[in-house]
Design an enzyme around this catalytic site. Structure first.
Site, PDB file in Angstrom:
ATOM      1  N   THR A 149      -1.896   8.699  13.832  1.00  0.00           N
ATOM      2  CA  THR A 149      -1.297   7.212  13.914  1.00  0.00           C
ATOM      3  C   THR A 149       0.121   6.635  14.765  1.00  0.00           C
ATOM      4  O   THR A 149       0.566   7.611  14.933  1.00  0.00           O
ATOM      5  CB  THR A 149      -0.410   6.832  12.530  1.00  0.00           C
ATOM      6  OG1 THR A 149      -0.237   5.649  12.179  1.00  0.00           O
ATOM      7  CG2 THR A 149      -0.210   7.535  11.512  1.00  0.00           C
ATOM      8  N   ASP A 150       0.264   5.379  15.304  1.00  0.00           N
ATOM      9  CA  ASP A 150       1.683   5.866  15.299  1.00  0.00           C
ATOM     10  C   ASP A 150       2.852   5.546  14.934  1.00  0.00           C
ATOM     11  O   ASP A 150       3.828   5.402  15.518  1.00  0.00           O
ATOM     12  CB  ASP A 150       1.544   3.943  16.876  1.00  0.00           C
ATOM     13  CG  ASP A 150       0.961   2.958  15.459  1.00  0.00           C
ATOM     14  OD1 ASP A 150       0.780   3.688  14.608  1.00  0.00           O
ATOM     15  OD2 ASP A 150       0.547   1.702  16.217  1.00  0.00           O
ATOM     16  N   GLU A 151       2.399   4.956  13.470  1.00  0.00           N
ATOM     17  CA  GLU A 151       3.307   5.286  12.696  1.00  0.00           C
ATOM     18  C   GLU A 151       4.401   6.446  12.538  1.00  0.00           C
ATOM     19  O   GLU A 151       5.501   5.741  12.253  1.00  0.00           O
ATOM     20  CB  GLU A 151       2.851   4.984  11.682  1.00  0.00           C
ATOM     21  CG  GLU A 151       1.588   3.371  11.140  1.00  0.00           C
ATOM     22  CD  GLU A 151       1.224   3.491  10.001  1.00  0.00           C
ATOM     23  OE1 GLU A 151       2.115   2.952   9.272  1.00  0.00           O
ATOM     24  OE2 GLU A 151       0.524   2.155  10.054  1.00  0.00           O
ATOM     25  N   TYR A 165       3.635   7.333   3.940  1.00  0.00           N
ATOM     26  CA  TYR A 165       2.452   7.628   4.617  1.00  0.00           C
ATOM     27  C   TYR A 165       2.952   8.038   5.808  1.00  0.00           C
ATOM     28  O   TYR A 165       2.021   9.694   6.407  1.00  0.00           O
ATOM     29  CB  TYR A 165       1.260   6.339   4.760  1.00  0.00           C
ATOM     30  CG  TYR A 165       0.680   6.435   5.796  1.00  0.00           C
ATOM     31  CD1 TYR A 165      -1.210   7.259   5.492  1.00  0.00           C
ATOM     32  CD2 TYR A 165       0.807   5.589   6.806  1.00  0.00           C
ATOM     33  CE1 TYR A 165      -1.242   6.780   7.066  1.00  0.00           C
ATOM     34  CE2 TYR A 165      -0.257   5.386   7.459  1.00  0.00           C
ATOM     35  CZ  TYR A 165      -1.556   6.548   7.679  1.00  0.00           C
ATOM     36  OH  TYR A 165      -2.552   6.627   9.030  1.00  0.00           O
ATOM     37  N   LYS A 224       1.625  11.936   7.572  1.00  0.00           N
ATOM     38  CA  LYS A 224       1.311  11.921   9.077  1.00  0.00           C
ATOM     39  C   LYS A 224       1.195  12.786   9.430  1.00  0.00           C
ATOM     40  O   LYS A 224       1.128  13.467  10.795  1.00  0.00           O
ATOM     41  CB  LYS A 224       0.561  10.750   9.449  1.00  0.00           C
ATOM     42  CG  LYS A 224      -0.452   9.894   8.524  1.00  0.00           C
ATOM     43  CD  LYS A 224      -2.802  10.750   8.487  1.00  0.00           C
ATOM     44  CE  LYS A 224      -2.604  10.967  10.183  1.00  0.00           C
ATOM     45  NZ  LYS A 224      -4.070  11.915   9.912  1.00  0.00           N
TER      46      LYS A 224
HETATM   47  P1  NAD Z   1      -9.575   5.419   4.986  1.00  0.00           P
HETATM   48  O1  NAD Z   1      -8.818   5.496   4.088  1.00  0.00           O
HETATM   49  O2  NAD Z   1     -10.286   4.403   5.297  1.00  0.00           O
HETATM   50  O3  NAD Z   1     -10.652   6.101   5.326  1.00  0.00           O
HETATM   51  C1  NAD Z   1     -10.537   8.112   4.785  1.00  0.00           C
HETATM   52  C2  NAD Z   1     -11.249   8.567   4.571  1.00  0.00           C
HETATM   53  O4  NAD Z   1     -11.012  10.031   4.562  1.00  0.00           O
HETATM   54  C3  NAD Z   1     -12.439   7.885   3.205  1.00  0.00           C
HETATM   55  O5  NAD Z   1     -13.446   8.454   3.178  1.00  0.00           O
HETATM   56  C4  NAD Z   1     -11.679   8.875   2.341  1.00  0.00           C
HETATM   57  O6  NAD Z   1     -12.891   9.358   1.245  1.00  0.00           O
HETATM   58  C5  NAD Z   1     -11.590  10.274   2.683  1.00  0.00           C
HETATM   59  N1  NAD Z   1     -10.765  11.273   1.981  1.00  0.00           N
HETATM   60  C6  NAD Z   1      -9.712  11.650   1.498  1.00  0.00           C
HETATM   61  N2  NAD Z   1      -9.224  12.318   1.425  1.00  0.00           N
HETATM   62  C7  NAD Z   1     -10.059  13.094   1.167  1.00  0.00           C
HETATM   63  C8  NAD Z   1      -9.954  14.752   1.101  1.00  0.00           C
HETATM   64  N3  NAD Z   1      -8.936  15.543   0.673  1.00  0.00           N
HETATM   65  N4  NAD Z   1     -11.064  15.885   1.497  1.00  0.00           N
HETATM   66  C9  NAD Z   1     -12.260  15.026   2.613  1.00  0.00           C
HETATM   67  N5  NAD Z   1     -12.119  13.480   2.454  1.00  0.00           N
HETATM   68  C10 NAD Z   1     -11.077  12.961   2.081  1.00  0.00           C
HETATM   69  O7  NAD Z   1      -9.240   5.953   6.402  1.00  0.00           O
HETATM   70  P2  NAD Z   1      -9.227   5.032   8.185  1.00  0.00           P
HETATM   71  O8  NAD Z   1      -8.825   4.116   8.260  1.00  0.00           O
HETATM   72  O9  NAD Z   1     -10.082   5.816   8.037  1.00  0.00           O
HETATM   73  O10 NAD Z   1      -8.523   6.127   9.053  1.00  0.00           O
HETATM   74  C11 NAD Z   1      -8.853   7.998   9.217  1.00  0.00           C
HETATM   75  C12 NAD Z   1      -7.650   8.406   9.642  1.00  0.00           C
HETATM   76  O11 NAD Z   1      -7.567   7.208  10.664  1.00  0.00           O
HETATM   77  C13 NAD Z   1      -6.806   8.183   8.851  1.00  0.00           C
HETATM   78  O12 NAD Z   1      -6.327   9.691   9.550  1.00  0.00           O
HETATM   79  C14 NAD Z   1      -5.463   7.621   9.382  1.00  0.00           C
HETATM   80  O13 NAD Z   1      -3.792   8.621   9.463  1.00  0.00           O
HETATM   81  C15 NAD Z   1      -6.219   7.514  10.925  1.00  0.00           C
HETATM   82  N6  NAD Z   1      -5.551   6.406  11.575  1.00  0.00           N
HETATM   83  C16 NAD Z   1      -5.702   5.051  10.675  1.00  0.00           C
HETATM   84  C17 NAD Z   1      -5.742   3.428  11.507  1.00  0.00           C
HETATM   85  C18 NAD Z   1      -5.887   2.542  11.075  1.00  0.00           C
HETATM   86  O14 NAD Z   1      -5.596   1.896  11.140  1.00  0.00           O
HETATM   87  N7  NAD Z   1      -6.970   2.901   9.989  1.00  0.00           N
HETATM   88  C19 NAD Z   1      -4.912   3.866  12.382  1.00  0.00           C
HETATM   89  C20 NAD Z   1      -4.429   5.101  13.777  1.00  0.00           C
HETATM   90  C21 NAD Z   1      -4.954   6.429  12.793  1.00  0.00           C
HETATM   91  P1  TYD Z   2      -1.509  -2.464   7.037  1.00  0.00           P
HETATM   92  O1  TYD Z   2      -3.152  -3.934   7.662  1.00  0.00           O
HETATM   93  O2  TYD Z   2      -1.192  -2.099   5.892  1.00  0.00           O
HETATM   94  O3  TYD Z   2      -1.677  -1.757   8.179  1.00  0.00           O
HETATM   95  P2  TYD Z   2      -0.115  -1.109   8.758  1.00  0.00           P
HETATM   96  O4  TYD Z   2       0.941  -1.349   7.052  1.00  0.00           O
HETATM   97  O5  TYD Z   2      -0.368   0.465   8.407  1.00  0.00           O
HETATM   98  O6  TYD Z   2       0.340  -1.054   9.901  1.00  0.00           O
HETATM   99  O7  TYD Z   2      -0.520  -3.726   7.988  1.00  0.00           O
HETATM  100  C1  TYD Z   2      -0.770  -4.653   8.627  1.00  0.00           C
HETATM  101  C2  TYD Z   2       0.827  -5.053   8.430  1.00  0.00           C
HETATM  102  O8  TYD Z   2       0.241  -6.335   7.994  1.00  0.00           O
HETATM  103  C3  TYD Z   2       2.284  -4.611   8.377  1.00  0.00           C
HETATM  104  O9  TYD Z   2       2.595  -4.849   8.898  1.00  0.00           O
HETATM  105  C4  TYD Z   2       2.351  -5.491   7.091  1.00  0.00           C
HETATM  106  C5  TYD Z   2       1.241  -6.753   6.528  1.00  0.00           C
HETATM  107  N1  TYD Z   2       0.471  -6.782   5.624  1.00  0.00           N
HETATM  108  C6  TYD Z   2       0.977  -8.159   5.011  1.00  0.00           C
HETATM  109  O10 TYD Z   2       2.265  -9.118   5.860  1.00  0.00           O
HETATM  110  N2  TYD Z   2       0.207  -8.618   4.478  1.00  0.00           N
HETATM  111  C7  TYD Z   2      -0.588  -7.952   2.963  1.00  0.00           C
HETATM  112  O11 TYD Z   2      -1.301  -8.611   2.107  1.00  0.00           O
HETATM  113  C8  TYD Z   2      -0.714  -6.685   3.834  1.00  0.00           C
HETATM  114  C9  TYD Z   2      -2.192  -5.591   3.328  1.00  0.00           C
HETATM  115  C10 TYD Z   2      -0.662  -6.328   5.499  1.00  0.00           C
END
Ligand code: NAD
Ligand code: TYD
Length: 360
Positions: free
Chosen positions: A132-134, A158, A162
């Site tokens: 992630t960019d975070e 989080y 990561k």
């Molecule tokens: P998500 O929370 O929707 O899905 C995570 C999945 O991993 C779930 O299906 C969960 O059951 C599985 N999981 C959790 N712990 C596990 C374990 N110990 N063993 C096996 N499976 C396990 O997350 P997402 O949004 O799909 O993100 C997927 C990846 O992409 C993550 O690594 C996250 O850090 C990264 N990512 C997410 C975003 C975003 O905006 N959602 C952006 C950048 C990177």
């Molecule tokens: P989120 O979707 O949780 O992603 P991330 O924290 O990984 O960026 O949140 C996106 C942005 O929206 C973040 O700045 C937090 C804000 N946010 C709210 O303002 N209200 C909400 O209820 C949630 C879940 C997030």
């Protein structure tokens, strides 16, 4: 074949669905099915012999070793993680276990598997870590976007977990020669997004006549990428990324949270207007800010474009419209994920503010 971890979550399930649609290569999908993992995301693959689902933990060394030995994948793509910042603030333990210890155990199992591959298998093998960019921390308003050489400055449990996993992946390349690739992507949105995150939460709350909770002043900036574009970037990096390299993935789409919510309210006004004729934006409610809330993320994805020719196909305008339409068209999926444990989470996170409709 390839082994995908976390393939029942939001991004992983989109990746698996796209992979099966576009390639003949089978997928082993290892997912422990936390609250965020959902077999329903993969329902269209139920009778597809090219998709093998295994319920299990990336930290279960024996299971992972067995799967690798049995299926001999040519790549492992690691999506599995705890992914929600607010949950990491309430309880960081699971984040440390899966994102750090789990990734470490997965790397160990992959290292042992890789070590016994014949030279041709070694040359073809890839471990792609999805991050992630975070991990780069927070930017001031006018600072340049994150490049791959930006310092790691994670601010939440989080992002810290990561960041630790990214460092382990890097170390396994430098120390053991594991052929790794890492992608650091901005905020995704799209189908199958669990409604604890801003965009799906606001779509569903809007339709349910509930408050749209904006943390703090709503001026925090995120870069938004349609999930299918993230999946295409991962496929491209897997195919042609240089070993040991990091690629930033982003949508060139920086927006303050309040603008994001206004945009989706306007689309809902058009596609599913409120019965009373009022605009959905009247449901916007300012609530207490997230502790340590990062002010701005911005991704410079030019390395990926320059070296591998990848660009996102969707703009925010096109992607968000598709996303809102998907939630309107998939009510049974929505009803199933918003039961039970999900309601408990809303109570824990928004209980006071939401119940009072409190404004700051
Ligand atoms: P998500 O929370 O929707 O899905 C995570 C999945 O991993 C779930 O299906 C969960 O059951 C599985 N999981 C959790 N712990 C596990 C374990 N110990 N063993 C096996 N499976 C396990 O997350 P997402 O949004 O799909 O993100 C997927 C990846 O992409 C993550 O690594 C996250 O850090 C990264 N990512 C997410 C975003 C975003 O905006 N959602 C952006 C950048 C990177
Ligand atoms: P989120 O979707 O949780 O992603 P991330 O924290 O990984 O960026 O949140 C996106 C942005 O929206 C973040 O700045 C937090 C804000 N946010 C709210 O303002 N209200 C909400 O209820 C949630 C879940 C997030």
């Amino acid at each position: 074949m390839i082994l995908v971890t976390g393939g029942a979550g939001f991004i992983g399930s989109n990746f698996v669905l796209d992979w099966i649609a576009q390639s003949d290569e089978p997928v082993i999908n290892l997912d422990v099915l936390t609250y965020a993992g959902n077999r329903e995301n993969l329902a269209t693959l139920d009778n597809n012999p090219r998709h093998v689902f295994v319920q299990g933990d990336i930290g279960d060394s024996e299971l992972v070793a067995r799967l690798l030995a049995e299926h001999q994948p040519r790549a492992v793509i690691n999506f599995a993680a705890e992914s929600h910042v607010d949950r990491s603030i309430h309880g960081p333990e699971d984040f440390i276990q899966t994102n750090i210890v789990g990734t470490f155990r997965l790397l160990e199992a992959v290292r042992a598997y890789y070590g016994q591959l014949p030279e041709s298998g070694k040359n073809a093998f890839r471990f792609l870590h999805v991050s992630t960019d975070e991990v780069y921390g927070s930017l001031t308003k006018d600072a340049p976007a994150f490049t791959e050489s930006h310092r790691y400055e994670p601010n939440s449990p989080y992002s810290a977990s990561k960041a630790a996993s990214d460092h382990l992946v890097r170390a396994y390349h430098h120390t053991y020669g594991l052929p790794v690739l890492t992608t650091n992507c901005s905020n995704n949105y799209g189908p199958y997004h669990f409604p604890e995150k801003l965009i799906p939460l606001c779509i569903l709350n809007a339709l349910a006549g509930k408050p749209l909770p904006i943390y703090g002043d709503g001026q925090q900036i995120r870069d938004w990428l349609y999930v299918k574009d993230h999946c295409s970037a991962i496929r491209r990096v897997l195919e042609a990324g240089r070993l040991g390299e990091v690629y930033n993935v982003g949508g060139w789409n920086e927006m303050p949270n309040l603008d994001v919510v206004h945009t989706l309210c306007a689309i809902l006004d058009e596609l599913s207007p409120r019965a009373d004729g009022q605009p959905y934006k009247t449901q916007i409610t300012y609530v207490t800010d997230r502790p340590g809330h990062d002010r701005r993320y911005a991704i410079d994805a030019s390395k990926l474009e320059r070296e591998l020719g990848w660009k996102p196909a969707e703009t925010f305008a096109t992607g968000i419209r598709k996303t809102v339409q998907w939630y309107l068209d998939n009510q049974p999926w929505v009803s199933n994920v918003t039961s039970g444990a999900y309601r408990d989470w809303l109570g824990k996170q928004y209980g006071t503010n939401e119940a009072r409709g409190e404004k700051q």
